[in-house]
Design an enzyme around this catalytic site. Structure first.
Site, PDB file in Angstrom:
ATOM      1  N   LYS A   1       5.430   5.687   7.748  1.00  0.00           N
ATOM      2  CA  LYS A   1       4.914   6.111   6.446  1.00  0.00           C
ATOM      3  C   LYS A   1       5.765   7.242   5.903  1.00  0.00           C
ATOM      4  CE  LYS A   1       1.334   5.086   3.842  1.00  0.00           C
ATOM      5  NZ  LYS A   1       0.707   3.752   3.734  1.00  0.00           N
TER       6      LYS A   1
HETATM    7  P1  NAD Z   1      -2.068   3.460  -7.211  1.00  0.00           P
HETATM    8  O1  NAD Z   1      -1.260   4.688  -7.328  1.00  0.00           O
HETATM    9  O2  NAD Z   1      -1.587   2.189  -7.825  1.00  0.00           O
HETATM   10  O3  NAD Z   1      -3.540   3.727  -7.791  1.00  0.00           O
HETATM   11  C1  NAD Z   1      -4.350   4.777  -7.328  1.00  0.00           C
HETATM   12  C2  NAD Z   1      -5.599   4.804  -8.183  1.00  0.00           C
HETATM   13  O4  NAD Z   1      -6.493   5.792  -7.677  1.00  0.00           O
HETATM   14  C3  NAD Z   1      -5.323   5.191  -9.650  1.00  0.00           C
HETATM   15  O5  NAD Z   1      -6.189   4.464 -10.488  1.00  0.00           O
HETATM   16  C4  NAD Z   1      -5.678   6.672  -9.665  1.00  0.00           C
HETATM   17  O6  NAD Z   1      -6.015   7.140 -10.970  1.00  0.00           O
HETATM   18  C5  NAD Z   1      -6.860   6.665  -8.722  1.00  0.00           C
HETATM   19  N1  NAD Z   1      -7.183   7.989  -8.187  1.00  0.00           N
HETATM   20  C6  NAD Z   1      -6.343   8.885  -7.627  1.00  0.00           C
HETATM   21  N2  NAD Z   1      -7.020  10.000  -7.301  1.00  0.00           N
HETATM   22  C7  NAD Z   1      -8.314   9.778  -7.665  1.00  0.00           C
HETATM   23  C8  NAD Z   1      -9.497  10.543  -7.601  1.00  0.00           C
HETATM   24  N3  NAD Z   1      -9.505  11.777  -7.099  1.00  0.00           N
HETATM   25  N4  NAD Z   1     -10.639   9.983  -8.062  1.00  0.00           N
HETATM   26  C9  NAD Z   1     -10.669   8.747  -8.577  1.00  0.00           C
HETATM   27  N5  NAD Z   1      -9.579   7.959  -8.655  1.00  0.00           N
HETATM   28  C10 NAD Z   1      -8.416   8.481  -8.208  1.00  0.00           C
HETATM   29  O7  NAD Z   1      -2.319   3.283  -5.649  1.00  0.00           O
HETATM   30  P2  NAD Z   1      -2.641   1.940  -4.865  1.00  0.00           P
HETATM   31  O8  NAD Z   1      -1.366   1.330  -4.449  1.00  0.00           O
HETATM   32  O9  NAD Z   1      -3.647   1.138  -5.609  1.00  0.00           O
HETATM   33  O10 NAD Z   1      -3.298   2.544  -3.542  1.00  0.00           O
HETATM   34  C11 NAD Z   1      -4.660   2.913  -3.489  1.00  0.00           C
HETATM   35  C12 NAD Z   1      -5.074   3.060  -2.027  1.00  0.00           C
HETATM   36  O11 NAD Z   1      -4.834   1.821  -1.347  1.00  0.00           O
HETATM   37  C13 NAD Z   1      -4.302   4.133  -1.251  1.00  0.00           C
HETATM   38  O12 NAD Z   1      -5.179   4.724  -0.316  1.00  0.00           O
HETATM   39  C14 NAD Z   1      -3.260   3.334  -0.509  1.00  0.00           C
HETATM   40  O13 NAD Z   1      -2.857   3.984   0.682  1.00  0.00           O
HETATM   41  C15 NAD Z   1      -4.018   2.055  -0.199  1.00  0.00           C
HETATM   42  N6  NAD Z   1      -3.164   0.892   0.042  1.00  0.00           N
HETATM   43  C16 NAD Z   1      -2.301   0.436  -0.910  1.00  0.00           C
HETATM   44  C17 NAD Z   1      -1.535  -0.700  -0.647  1.00  0.00           C
HETATM   45  C18 NAD Z   1      -0.637  -1.319  -1.695  1.00  0.00           C
HETATM   46  O14 NAD Z   1      -0.128  -2.428  -1.463  1.00  0.00           O
HETATM   47  N7  NAD Z   1      -0.423  -0.702  -2.832  1.00  0.00           N
HETATM   48  C19 NAD Z   1      -1.624  -1.347   0.593  1.00  0.00           C
HETATM   49  C20 NAD Z   1      -2.519  -0.857   1.535  1.00  0.00           C
HETATM   50  C21 NAD Z   1      -3.278   0.261   1.252  1.00  0.00           C
END
Ligand code: NAD
Length: 437
Positions: free
Chosen positions: A118
């Site tokens: 990571k």
């Molecule tokens: P992203 O950056 O595309 O979106 C994050 C979202 O969370 C946004 O809508 C943002 O406004 C919101 N957010 C951030 N802080 C916030 C808060 N305090 N309160 C409410 N909303 C909040 O990120 P993503 O890729 O969708 O990832 C989201 C989660 O999923 C993370 O924990 C990430 O580790 C996990 N994840 C992502 C992937 C992937 O393929 N993108 C894979 C596995 C896990």
């Protein structure tokens, strides 16, 4: 010598700082007992292989900012280190370590020939903008996009300089997206250097963008089927409307679930009659937030967590459900961990006492890395997977994981613990086979 000192690992001794006790460590320790893995062996599995700290000097608005970044390479017993790049104000070495460990457990649970790693990039765009807006003379989003681009170009240069190409294969995480992944390809012209490349770039994978949200929805639907609930009788609240949250909401909405509330960093929407998700997705793409979509029906995070819904999907950052709020959550049936580690260890116990199920992150959000594995193989082998093949593959993987988790459920005691048992056993066997332990 106190017990905790005796078991302090070399890496921690060297940096004179100790990783705080955390949920992945506790889950793994518990699995190790069930699997007959000794304390010494457990520590070899639990601790990271190495980590790199890198300061990135980046110029913007006539000022040089020094951005702290860390790469944690956790385990490669089963294949190259694999895991996303998180760009976030709260990123730190121990959070990145735990996320890297979680990747090891995730790739193993899905039985992929990959390990865990990571990256964390610590940057508070909002705070920096306040200090620099008079100098840069642009709105917040163009400022953030430009700064992120500068940071990522530096990051990619250091990544290559340190010989990490094909040793560690990054992907997006919170705060990063395909646009940043493309920069790795731009520098190397190697389709296997990174996954989640944008559409049309050599080695890109149709379905990768939707895969994590699709997997989240698919795993939720499998759970609902198991407990005898019809999706059309189910209400859902989602925190986070980025890549994962938006597609999870989209697929659940498509299958008939009623999505009643969504929040993001800036605001939220609440409609007990159900939100029109395709329309909200269009709005969010244009405005980069759900805020302002429906000013008559707004909600904040606390309000969302308090709602009486059947399914709660945290799809934003970590530890948002913790000992302070787990007792007052309104969710009745299940918390689905679309985000990584959104539920703290204490909160897991509280939910269990309250009879609320928890579907664990390393199962729920593994769709992204399962698709990334196909994309990586495409990059290595010149083969092509169609969109249909990708979604079929995701379904098969989720069906297998769900069966394996359920097989161990009674002995392990929870979905999280059962998922950890399956994953840890595979890593242990690979390390034994390769004489790494
Ligand atoms: P992203 O950056 O595309 O979106 C994050 C979202 O969370 C946004 O809508 C943002 O406004 C919101 N957010 C951030 N802080 C916030 C808060 N305090 N309160 C409410 N909303 C909040 O990120 P993503 O890729 O969708 O990832 C989201 C989660 O999923 C993370 O924990 C990430 O580790 C996990 N994840 C992502 C992937 C992937 O393929 N993108 C894979 C596995 C896990």
């Amino acid at each position: 010598m106190k017990n905790e000192q005796r078991y302090l690992k070399n890496i921690e001794k060297f940096i004179c700082s100790r990783e705080p006790e955390n949920r992945s460590g506790i889950l793994m320790k518990d699995s190790a007992k069930r699997l007959g893995i000794s304390r010494g062996e457990y520590q070899q599995i639990e601790k990271p292989y190495t980590f790199i700290y890198q300061r990135l000097p980046v110029e913007i608005g006539g000022e040089v900012l020094n951005i702290s970044t860390g790469i944690v390479l956790h385990n490669r017993a089963r294949g190259p280190f694999k895991g996303g790049i998180r760009i976030d104000a709260d990123a730190n070495i121990w959070e990145t370590t735990e996320l890297a460990r979680l990747m090891t457990l995730k790739t193993s649970l899905a039985d992929l020939e990959l390990g865990g790693g990571k990256s964390g990039i610590k940057v508070d765009f909002h705070k920096l903008y306040q200090g620099l807006k008079d100098k840069v003379k642009v709105d917040f989003y163009p400022f953030m996009d430009r700064l992120k681009d500068h940071i990522m170009r530096e990051f990619v240069d250091h990544f290559i300089e340190r010989g990490l190409v094909r040793t560690y294969v990054p992907a997006p995480d919170m705060g990063s997206s395909s646009a940043e992944m493309m920069l790795f390809y731009n520098k190397t012209h190697d389709p296997a250097v990174v996954t989640a490349k944008p559409e049309g770039i050599e080695g890109w994978l149709p379905g990768r963008r939707e895969a994590t949200g699709f997997g989240t929805a698919y795993s939720t639907l499998k759970y609902l089927e198991q407990v005898g609930k019809n999706p059309s009788d189910v209400t859902v609240a989602v925190q986070g409307f980025g890549n994962v949250g938006s597609y999870a909401a989209h697929y659940l909405h498509r299958e008939g679930c009623k999505i009643v509330a969504i929040t993001d960093f800036y605001g939220g929407v609440h409609n007990p009659a159900g939100i029109d998700i395709p329309e909200l997705m269009e709005y969010a793409v244009e405005h980069r937030t759900v805020k302002g979509y429906d000013d008559e029906h707004t909600i904040d995070n606390d309000g969302l967590f308090g709602l009486e819904v059947d399914v709660l999907i945290p799809a934003a950052s970590g530890h948002v459900i913790n000992k302070d709020n787990a007792g007052s959550l309104g969710v009745k049936l299940v918390v689905v961990e679309a985000a990584n580690m959104p539920v703290s260890w204490d909160a897991m116990g509280i939910l269990q006492q309250r009879g609320v199920d928890l579907l664990p992150d390393n199962y729920v959000n593994s769709g992204g890395v399962i698709a990334s594995d196909l994309e990586y193989k495409q990059g290595l082998g010149g083969i092509r997977f169609s969109r249909q093949q990708v979604f079929k593959h995701l379904e098969l993987k989720f069906d297998t994981m769900w069966a394996e988790i359920n097989e161990r459920l009674e002995i392990a005691g929870s979905f999280s613990q059962a998922a950890c048992d399956v994953a840890m056993e595979r890593v242990f066997v690979a390390m034994k086979t390769r004489s790494l332990i």
